[in-house]
Write an enzyme that holds these catalytic residues in place. Structure first.
Site, PDB file in Angstrom:
ATOM      1  N   ASP A   1       0.834  -1.201   0.000  1.00 52.91           N
ATOM      2  CA  ASP A   1       0.000   0.000   0.000  1.00 52.91           C
ATOM      3  C   ASP A   1       0.873   1.257   0.000  1.00 52.91           C
ATOM      4  O   ASP A   1       1.869   1.335   0.735  1.00 52.91           O
ATOM      5  CB  ASP A   1      -0.868  -0.032   1.269  1.00 52.91           C
ATOM      6  CG  ASP A   1      -1.983   0.988   1.251  1.00 52.91           C
ATOM      7  OD1 ASP A   1      -2.845   0.898   0.368  1.00 52.91           O
ATOM      8  OD2 ASP A   1      -2.002   1.874   2.134  1.00 52.91           O
TER       9      ASP A   1
ATOM     10  N   GLU B   1      14.912 -14.858   0.845  1.00 49.85           N
ATOM     11  CA  GLU B   1      15.310 -15.920   1.790  1.00 49.85           C
ATOM     12  C   GLU B   1      14.331 -17.089   1.735  1.00 49.85           C
ATOM     13  O   GLU B   1      14.598 -18.160   2.261  1.00 49.85           O
ATOM     14  CB  GLU B   1      15.275 -15.388   3.231  1.00 49.85           C
ATOM     15  CG  GLU B   1      16.346 -14.419   3.598  1.00 49.85           C
ATOM     16  CD  GLU B   1      16.024 -13.738   4.941  1.00 49.85           C
ATOM     17  OE1 GLU B   1      15.139 -14.210   5.689  1.00 49.85           O
ATOM     18  OE2 GLU B   1      16.656 -12.704   5.202  1.00 49.85           O
TER      19      GLU B   1
HETATM   20  C1  NOJ Z   1      -4.516   2.802  -0.931  1.00 51.97           C
HETATM   21  C2  NOJ Z   1      -5.601   1.813  -0.637  1.00 51.97           C
HETATM   22  O1  NOJ Z   1      -5.864   1.058  -1.782  1.00 51.97           O
HETATM   23  C3  NOJ Z   1      -6.782   2.624  -0.182  1.00 51.97           C
HETATM   24  O2  NOJ Z   1      -7.953   1.871  -0.108  1.00 51.97           O
HETATM   25  C4  NOJ Z   1      -6.440   3.255   1.138  1.00 51.97           C
HETATM   26  O3  NOJ Z   1      -7.504   4.088   1.550  1.00 51.97           O
HETATM   27  C5  NOJ Z   1      -5.170   4.086   1.036  1.00 51.97           C
HETATM   28  N1  NOJ Z   1      -4.128   3.432   0.292  1.00 51.97           N
HETATM   29  C6  NOJ Z   1      -4.629   4.385   2.404  1.00 51.97           C
HETATM   30  O4  NOJ Z   1      -4.151   3.204   2.990  1.00 51.97           O
END
Ligand code: NOJ
Length: 556
Positions: A208, A271
């Protein structure tokens, strides 16, 4: 499971756990629900699943606000349920990618709670980005950064003595404080998190906000261009076929220092046996810049948001396909392709929008230029058939195989996306693509769970689109996806290459990939298909006439 570097050609299906399948009838999807439906995914013909977060979380951003990176939220089940899911998926030949959310934790995370308690200057505060405010009393935020979800990216805390104190940075919701990735302690914690899931058999991680973890030294002010505002904070929406010039980089996106984090993570993954992968969610322009995340010693894949954001039309699609193949192959990585996910308007609606729509803002009753649903579905089927013929790896988002549209008329009271709250309803946000799936037309909650409960209300059209009414119906969207995935595998399209066919007009995207010729007609006028046995069409054909908004695959 066989094959090395499986991810180069894999079709990876995104599961949004809240909305996939509910085993206990509480209206919230869960891990046991996912396990029970895995045979349907095997039947669809995908190679891997990516699970959006199911970790302990107060759910202020639907689980992208993690309070314990190494546990399952009771809403979704237990670690044992994860083990069962994982084992069942592997038995069915399906790999499992989990989400990792390293840019920020939940404000409920014990690390953040400890930082609040420990006070300014403490080691614990150093795990996050706390700063004194500006102004005589520190009453002004440390800089002018704005949250991706709207409003300030800073919140001021109350110190232990009851006085207003420091500010902390949150690029997203105030319940999502950014961790300080310059701090080696943070890096060490996340190596452990990676190992925790790798030890439990995870085949990889979708990372993310993979472009946001390092902030520019000194946290300088930033004034984005007036038309900014996408999920990743990228400054401009992509015009069809136009590869944007890199906008003045925001001091919190795409800082060069992020790459050393992934080089370090890559060593951890290496690893482990069995081709584990890292996939970057990095909203940066242009594609050659995205490719920096997938250099040989970094991640394996990066989402191709430029492809997702390209409007339906021949020149733009040809250009973005060329740019994608060139950019990723220049670093030895496969191109990826994606049309929908849990952050964007579903492509069965998006491709027929007639007004501007910034990614992340969503659509709702007051949106100008709402899509015609018939046109939207037709284009979505054609677009998916085009995407699944491209070499590389494709991501699918749950429900697109049913042709689900964005749900536009959710009652305001049911909305949960922080975007909606932080903009006082000015942006609808992403709830419309997150509505629980229809499995059985005649069952309560359309078979999402054993009761009528559903955390977001399901629209009546779910009855027509439920999986059971599409099974075995040759013209259904579900059968179109199954056929495309089967042919893609039989003809090894994932490993192939694109050789353009010209002369069918500007609106037509036509190429040969190995033993298959693909013709996608994005225009309104029909075209005559070249010679070759028809293997697949997204709409019925009359003779060799390919109507508008239709894709055909032919034996080359
Ligand atoms: C991207 C994620 O896909 C989204 O759903 C989220 O709100 C934001 N990052 C923050 O984590």
């Amino acid at each position: 499971m066989t094959g090395s570097e499986w991810w180069r050609t894999a079709v990876i299906y995104q599961i949004y756990p809240r909305s996939f399948a509910d085993s206990n009838g509480d209206g919230m999807g869960d891990l046991a629900g996912i396990t029970s439906r895995l045979p349907a995914l095997q039947d669809l013909g995908i190679d891997a699943i990516w699970l959006s977060p199911f970790y302990t979380s107060p759910q202020r951003d639907a689980g992208y606000d993690v309070a314990d990176y190494c546990n399952v939220d009771p809403l979704f089940g237990t670690l044992d349920d994860f083990a069962t899911l994982q084992a069942t998926a592997h038995d069915l030949g399906i790999r499992v990618i989990v989400d990792i959310v390293p840019n920020h934790s939940s404000s409920d995370h014990p690390w953040f709670q400890a930082a609040l308690a420990a006070g300014p200057g403490s080691e614990e505060r150093g795990h996050y980005i706390f700063r004194d405010g500006k102004g005589v009393n520190g009453q002004l935020p440390p800089n002018n950064w704005e949250s991706v979800f709207g409003g300030l990216a800073w919140t001021r805390v109350m110190e232990a003595d009851g006085t207003p104190g420091q500010w902390y940075l949150h690029l997203f919701d105030s319940s999502q404080p950014d961790l300080d990735w310059q701090n080696p302690w943070v890096r060490a914690q996340f190596r452990d998190v990676l190992r925790f899931w790798l030890d439990r058999g995870a085949d990889g991680f979708r990372v993310d906000v993979a472009h946001g973890m390092i902030k520019a030294a000194g946290l300088p002010d930033y004034t984005p261009p007036a038309d900014g505002g996408s999920m990743g904070g990228r400054a401009t929406a992509l015009e069809p076929g136009v590869v944007a010039e890199p906008a003045a980089t925001a001091p919190y996106w795409a800082q060069p220092g992020v790459h050393e984090i992934y080089r370090d993570w890559r060593l951890v993954l290496d690893e482990y046996p069995g081709d584990r992968i890292l996939a970057a969610e990095a909203w940066v322009d242009p594609l050659s810049h995205v490719a920096e995340w997938v250099r040989p010693d970094e991640m394996h894949q990066a989402f191709n948001f430029a492809y997702l954001e390209t409007l339906w039309g021949g020149p733009g699609l040809r250009r973005v396909i060329d740019d994608s193949l060139a950019a990723f192959s220049a670093v030895g990585a496969p191109s990826t392709w994606v049309l929908s996910n849990h952050d964007v308007v579903r492509h069965a609606s998006r491709l027929a929008l007639t007004g501007d729509n910034l990614q992340g803002h969503g659509i709702g009753p007051k949106t100008v230029g709402l899509p015609d649903t018939v046109v939207g579905l037709r284009r979505a089927r054609a677009a998916s058939a085009l995407m699944l013929a491209l070499p590389g790896s494709s991501y699918l988002y749950q429900g697109e195989e049913l042709g689900l549209p964005e749900v536009v008329d959710l009652p305001d009271a049911s909305r949960e996306d922080p975007t909606w709250f932080r903009t006082n309803g000015e942006r609808y946000g992403r709830d419309g693509c997150r509505v629980p799936l229809p499995w059985v037309a005649s069952a309560p909650s359309y078979g999402f769970g054993p009761t009528a409960a559903s955390w977001l209300p399901q629209p009546a059209i779910w009855g027509e689109l439920a999986r059971d009414v599409q099974e075995g119906v040759p013209t259904s969207t579900l059968e179109l996806y199954k056929l495309a995935l089967r042919l893609r595998r039989e003809h090894d399209l994932g490993l192939g290459s694109v050789s353009w066919l010209n002369g069918l007009g500007d609106a037509v995207v036509a190429f040969t990939n190995g033993s298959v010729t693909v013709v996608a007609n994005t225009g309104a006028a029909s075209v005559t298909l070249p010679v070759g046995e028809v293997l697949l069409t997204s709409e019925p054909l009359t003779g060799r006439t390919l109507p508008g908004d239709t894709t055909a695959w032919l034996r080359a």
